[in-house]
Motif scaffolding. Structure first.
Motif, PDB file in Angstrom:
ATOM      1  N   SER A  55       0.953  -0.863   0.064  1.00  0.00           N
ATOM      2  CA  SER A  55       0.045   0.108  -0.529  1.00  0.00           C
ATOM      3  C   SER A  55       1.280   1.756   0.056  1.00  0.00           C
ATOM      4  CB  SER A  55      -0.586   0.095   1.473  1.00  0.00           C
ATOM      5  OG  SER A  55       0.301   0.198   2.529  1.00  0.00           O
ATOM      6  N   LEU A  56       2.146   0.899  -0.275  1.00  0.00           N
ATOM      7  CA  LEU A  56       2.664   2.430   0.081  1.00  0.00           C
ATOM      8  C   LEU A  56       3.238   3.022  -1.521  1.00  0.00           C
ATOM      9  CD1 LEU A  56       5.681   1.359   2.118  1.00  0.00           C
ATOM     10  CD2 LEU A  56       4.705   3.002   2.731  1.00  0.00           C
ATOM     11  N   ALA A  57       2.954   2.238  -2.256  1.00  0.00           N
ATOM     12  CA  ALA A  57       2.890   3.046  -3.921  1.00  0.00           C
ATOM     13  C   ALA A  57       1.205   3.939  -3.770  1.00  0.00           C
ATOM     14  CB  ALA A  57       2.483   1.730  -4.991  1.00  0.00           C
ATOM     15  N   PRO A  58       0.169   3.572  -3.726  1.00  0.00           N
ATOM     16  CA  PRO A  58      -0.494   4.497  -3.275  1.00  0.00           C
ATOM     17  C   PRO A  58      -0.659   5.357  -2.771  1.00  0.00           C
ATOM     18  CG  PRO A  58      -1.339   2.168  -2.498  1.00  0.00           C
ATOM     19  CD  PRO A  58       0.274   2.328  -3.068  1.00  0.00           C
ATOM     20  N   LEU A  59      -0.146   5.233  -1.448  1.00  0.00           N
ATOM     21  CA  LEU A  59       0.044   6.647  -0.292  1.00  0.00           C
ATOM     22  C   LEU A  59       0.980   7.395  -0.891  1.00  0.00           C
ATOM     23  CD1 LEU A  59      -0.295   4.028   2.858  1.00  0.00           C
ATOM     24  CD2 LEU A  59      -2.437   5.966   1.785  1.00  0.00           C
TER      25      LEU A  59
END
Length: 246
Positions: A55-59
């Motif tokens: 989820s770090l990518a979309p965050l």
């Protein structure tokens, strides 16, 4: 479509192309959790950590892009380069995937296996039989039925499952607040605090640091809560345990 955004010629194209780009970009947010469950080597007790890393990518995307975009604007670079730079980064990821990712699509893998068996039969190494994969022999696995199920089932689940309705409302509120914050930050620091556009965009870094730290801390608690619920259920895990954590 993101590449098309980078070469848009008028306002109508800048409205239509990002919409189509967003429709495609929304897919990883929907299927990412299932993907990690299906093809990863993480046990159920470790998937909280895996999902938070994923989820770090979309965050971080909504954090890094405004920082880069603000400096593009401050340096009088065409705003279309915001889309072009994103496409360049995406191309690098896609190319790396060609070398480091393994094929996991069941239909493709079974088709390759069936082709190998057919070749062995043609070479006289086995009895002649008609070889079909489950995707070829059953209408249930046809692309029409897969698309129909994929489009209808989410609406059915949202209509009858209360916990999905509550989670959907919660996520709508959280993302609404997040993107309201993202869209108002530039005007606050440029119009109220009279900072340059590039310097004002740097304030997104604080948001990125907070999101990164919070996601990693949350990962530890997610897995601990899942293990606790699993032990309380006699050592048997359940998919709804993750929803209860939320």
């Amino acid at each position: 479509w993101n590449i098309a955004c980078g070469f848009a010629q008028n306002k109508n194209q800048l409205i239509a192309f990002p919409l189509l780009s967003g429709l495609g970009g929304s897919a990883p947010l929907s299927v990412g959790g299932g993907f990690l469950t299906d093809v990863s080597n993480w046990h159920a007790e470790q998937r909280g950590k895996a999902i938070t890393i994923y989820s770090l990518a979309p965050l971080l995307g909504p954090v890094l892009c405004p920082v880069c975009g603000s400096w593009f604007v401050s340096r009088s670079v065409s705003t279309l380069w915001v889309f072009r730079s994103t496409s360049i980064a995406d191309a690098a990821v896609q190319l790396s995937g060609l070398f480091f990712f393994r094929k996991t699509y069941a239909s493709w893998l079974l088709d390759k296996k069936a082709q190998e068996i057919r070749m062995e039969q043609n070479n006289g190494h086995g009895p002649q039989r008609r070889i079909l994969t489950v995707y070829e022999s059953s209408s249930k696995h046809s692309w029409q039925n897969i698309f129909r199920t994929a489009l209808i089932r989410p609406l059915q689940l949202f209509g009858v499952e209360t916990i999905i309705q509550l989670l959907g409302l919660c996520m709508s509120f959280v993302y609404g607040i997040l993107y309201l914050f993202l869209t108002t930050t530039p005007s606050i620091f440029t119009n109220v605090y009279h900072k340059k556009v590039g310097v004002g965009g740097l304030h997104y870094i604080a948001l990125g640091v907070g999101l990164s730290l919070a996601s990693q801390i949350n990962a530890q608690f997610m897995d601990r809560v899942y293990i606790h619920l699993k032990n309380r259920n006699g050592g048997v895990g359940g998919p709804k345990f993750r929803l209860r954590e939320s």
